[in-house]
Design a protein around this motif. Structure first.
Motif, mmCIF file in Angstrom:
data_model
loop_
_atom_site.group_PDB
_atom_site.id
_atom_site.type_symbol
_atom_site.label_atom_id
_atom_site.label_comp_id
_atom_site.label_asym_id
_atom_site.label_seq_id
_atom_site.Cartn_x
_atom_site.Cartn_y
_atom_site.Cartn_z
ATOM 1 N N LEU A 3 -20.524 26.877 -36.616
ATOM 2 C CA LEU A 3 -20.181 27.485 -37.462
ATOM 3 C C LEU A 3 -20.737 28.096 -38.728
ATOM 4 N N PHE A 4 -21.234 29.153 -39.591
ATOM 5 C CA PHE A 4 -21.975 29.440 -40.566
ATOM 6 C C PHE A 4 -23.048 28.424 -40.397
ATOM 7 N N ALA A 5 -23.708 27.908 -40.089
ATOM 8 C CA ALA A 5 -24.440 27.119 -39.370
ATOM 9 C C ALA A 5 -25.883 26.730 -39.861
ATOM 10 N N GLY A 6 -26.410 27.688 -40.970
ATOM 11 C CA GLY A 6 -27.755 27.404 -41.173
ATOM 12 C C GLY A 6 -28.932 27.606 -40.880
ATOM 13 N N CYS A 7 -29.749 26.257 -41.158
ATOM 14 C CA CYS A 7 -31.000 26.155 -40.643
ATOM 15 C C CYS A 7 -30.475 24.860 -39.556
ATOM 16 N N GLY A 8 -29.208 24.370 -39.375
ATOM 17 C CA GLY A 8 -29.173 23.262 -39.073
ATOM 18 C C GLY A 8 -28.512 21.781 -39.219
ATOM 19 N N GLY A 9 -28.078 21.292 -40.622
ATOM 20 C CA GLY A 9 -28.454 19.865 -40.745
ATOM 21 C C GLY A 9 -26.534 19.928 -40.229
ATOM 22 N N ILE A 10 -25.421 20.063 -39.934
ATOM 23 C CA ILE A 10 -24.443 19.597 -39.594
ATOM 24 C C ILE A 10 -25.047 19.453 -38.323
ATOM 25 N N THR A 11 -25.661 20.361 -37.254
ATOM 26 C CA THR A 11 -26.628 20.634 -36.097
ATOM 27 C C THR A 11 -26.562 19.158 -36.098
ATOM 28 N N LEU A 12 -27.653 19.219 -36.884
ATOM 29 C CA LEU A 12 -29.267 17.769 -36.938
ATOM 30 C C LEU A 12 -28.371 16.250 -36.185
ATOM 31 N N GLY A 13 -27.032 16.386 -37.358
ATOM 32 C CA GLY A 13 -26.282 15.344 -37.270
ATOM 33 C C GLY A 13 -25.867 15.215 -35.811
ATOM 34 N N PHE A 14 -25.161 15.877 -35.582
ATOM 35 C CA PHE A 14 -24.446 16.068 -34.188
ATOM 36 C C PHE A 14 -25.178 15.820 -33.101
ATOM 37 N N ALA A 15 -26.236 16.214 -32.711
ATOM 38 C CA ALA A 15 -27.254 16.022 -31.928
ATOM 39 C C ALA A 15 -27.995 14.717 -32.273
ATOM 40 N N THR A 16 -28.210 14.320 -32.768
ATOM 41 C CA THR A 16 -28.636 13.013 -33.270
ATOM 42 C C THR A 16 -27.353 12.023 -32.283
ATOM 43 N N ALA A 17 -27.095 12.111 -32.656
ATOM 44 C CA ALA A 17 -25.230 11.349 -32.597
ATOM 45 C C ALA A 17 -25.033 11.718 -31.235
ATOM 46 N N GLY A 18 -25.503 12.532 -29.972
ATOM 47 C CA GLY A 18 -25.821 12.195 -28.354
ATOM 48 C C GLY A 18 -24.919 13.962 -28.456
ATOM 49 N N PHE A 19 -24.719 14.404 -29.114
ATOM 50 C CA PHE A 19 -23.930 15.621 -29.259
ATOM 51 C C PHE A 19 -24.791 17.126 -28.538
ATOM 52 N N GLU A 20 -24.817 17.825 -27.814
ATOM 53 C CA GLU A 20 -25.063 18.817 -27.086
ATOM 54 C C GLU A 20 -24.690 19.945 -28.224
ATOM 55 N N LEU A 21 -26.030 20.581 -28.361
ATOM 56 C CA LEU A 21 -25.324 22.661 -28.558
ATOM 57 C C LEU A 21 -25.172 23.083 -27.812
ATOM 58 N N VAL A 22 -23.762 23.491 -27.336
ATOM 59 C CA VAL A 22 -23.152 24.979 -26.576
ATOM 60 C C VAL A 22 -24.093 26.369 -27.634
ATOM 61 N N ALA A 23 -23.431 26.393 -29.702
ATOM 62 C CA ALA A 23 -24.069 27.620 -29.883
ATOM 63 C C ALA A 23 -23.836 27.231 -31.277
ATOM 64 N N SER A 24 -24.699 28.386 -32.302
ATOM 65 C CA SER A 24 -24.546 28.700 -33.817
ATOM 66 C C SER A 24 -23.855 30.142 -34.298
#
Length: 506
Positions: A3-24
């Protein structure tokens, strides 16, 4: 879900740790497009193109967003981890004066307390709404330290109280990005929750570096700790305190700006200006540029060039700078660490000296007057040094940068390159590296939106550190830590974090 994802700083960190993005969820169109450009291909849903769409969190629910993405099934079975950082401008002290000014301009009755009634203050309630709808196993919220004292109210504690009622164990603390290898002394509040059904404690990540923070940070942290202790001496609260990592803990020093910029080619602004190779107008952050070395020359440049799925081989993008013809010559003469008051005094004295040496009696007065007027314009800084002490700042080569802000989207004087010969503000790619966005991460829009997206983001490497801890909190299998190989970090636990975690236990 971010949420409030911006360009994806948190998403990138979590994706690199193996999480799959559901939605932003992100309302800014350029930031949403950047997010989609980097993550749509590795996200869920039949309609991945919808990951490029901006969404207003006040108008959209998880169910409507999932429908757009082509995600089927109950809403409360889609998301394991909910993350996000509600807009911080209304909480940050640096933005309060502007909010008051604009409110007075509109002649509002509550102008003096505009920062308290700003609509963005309550966006954490929409965050809670998404928690209730998606029922995640764990969650993360990020914001500025001033959220701990917003007009005398600890908003982070208020959020924690609501989350406890929803069945979550919650802790929040202050973490500095430089503790995790990011070449920036960015201090932020991080709140982590894990559902009580998992019967797991909240654990914050271990700092991997030590950093000698500027004096202002020490005061801010001391004030926050004193406030927390006073407000919650006799009541249950969710705050924990992680002590500053120290050199004697055996940690490497923080990453410096010089290490961060390694392998990026120099940009000599004065030479470009003289030859006409830089001019006013749109700068394209997608423009490619090669490296100065075939292989990375520092641990940081290795991480930026070899980040999994976002690395770069022969070239990167976005190494573009602002057109500032009046000021390149001033940047060259500045000393590292100078802020606006020092620059202003230097320029005032320099102009006086040059005027005395160039305009003497006996010259053609008409020509001399016109030349003098033009000269004064070229050697006059327009802002009051008493009102704008932090407007200019020249980086130290051998220290981390100070905090990048969204204001980079308007000008970049807050981050002037340390190299006198280059005589310029930092480039988009350099800003991205200071924020720990790898060289393969793309940014949509022109230069100004790109700078704004970077300044608004959570450093991906900090998000990654939190995500790796969260894996164990929700029962994931152990994963290889990219920092061990790419940053050559020691695998052993460090004493600094053990001190902090003990104070955060339930």
């Amino acid at each position: 879900m971010d949420l409030f994802a911006g360009c994806g700083g948190i998403t990138l960190g979590f994706a690199t740790a193996g999480f799959e993005l559901v939605a932003s969820v992100e309302s800014d169109p350029w930031a949403a497009q950047s997010h989609g450009a980097n993550f749509a291909a590795i996200s869920r849903g039949r309609n991945r193109q919808a990951h490029n769409n901006p969404y207003d969190i006040n108008c959209e629910d998880p169910s409507s967003i999932f429908r757009d993405l082509g995600i089927d099934g109950p809403v409360d079975e889609q998301v394991d981890v909910l993350v996000g950082g509600p807009p911080c401008q209304a909480f940050a002290r640096v933005g309060r004066a502007k909010l008051r000014h604009e409110a007075h301009r509109r002649e509002e009755d509550d102008a003096d307390v505009a920062f308290l009634v700003d609509g963005r203050v309550n966006l954490w309630q929409r965050y809670l709404h998404y928690v209730r709808e998606t029922k995640p196993l764990a969650l993360l919220m990020e914001n500025v330290p001033d959220i701990l004292n917003h007009g005398g109210k600890n908003v982070a504690e208020t959020v924690s109280e609501h989350l406890r009622r929803e069945g979550y164990r919650v802790r929040y603390t202050l973490l500095n990005a430089s503790w995790f290898g990011v070449p920036q002394t960015r201090e932020r509040m991080f709140l982590v929750g894990v559902h009580e059904d998992l019967d797991e404690d909240v654990v914050f990540p271990s700092p991997t570096h030590y950093s000698v923070l500027p004096a202002g940070y020490e005061g801010t942290r001391a004030t926050a700790r004193k406030l927390i202790n006073a407000m919650h001496a006799d009541a249950e609260h969710s705050h924990c305190w992680i002590g500053d990592p120290l050199e004697e803990d055996g940690l490497p020093p923080a990453t410096t700006a010089g290490q961060a910029f390694a392998d990026l080619p120099p940009i000599y602004a004065l030479d470009m200006l003289e030859s006409g190779r830089i001019a006013r107008g749109r700068k394209d952050p997608s423009e490619p540029v090669g490296y100065t070395s075939a292989t990375p020359t520092t641990p940081w440049s290795k991480l930026m060039r070899k980040w999994p799925n976002f690395g770069a081989t022969d070239y990167t993008t976005g190494h573009v700078i602002r057109y500032l013809p009046r000021d390149y010559k001033i940047f060259r003469m500045m000393e590292e660490g100078w802020q606006y008051p020092e620059v202003w005094r230097f320029v005032e004295e320099k102009r006086r000296q040059l005027m005395d040496s160039r305009w003497e009696s006996g010259e053609d007065k008409a020509a001399s007057t016109l030349q003098a007027q033009a000269f004064v314009r070229e050697w006059t800084l327009p802002y009051d040094p008493g009102k704008f002490p932090n407007k200019w700042w020249k980086l130290y080569r051998d220290r981390p940068s100070r905090t990048l802000l969204a204001h980079l989207g308007k000008d970049s004087y807050s981050h002037i390159h340390y190299d006198d010969e280059q005589a310029r503000t930092i480039s988009v790619r350099e800003a991205a590296r200071l924020q720990s966005f790898p060289d393969g991460f793309v940014l949509r829009g022109s230069m100004n939106p790109a700078f704004k997206q970077i300044g608004n983001a959570v450093p991906p490497l900090v998000a990654y550190a939190i995500a790796m801890e969260m894996r164990s909190m929700i029962g994931c299998r152990p994963a290889v830590d990219i920092r061990h190989e790419l940053l050559s970090l020691d695998r052993r636990p460090d004493p600094a974090t053990e001190r902090g975690v003990e104070k955060c236990g339930f």
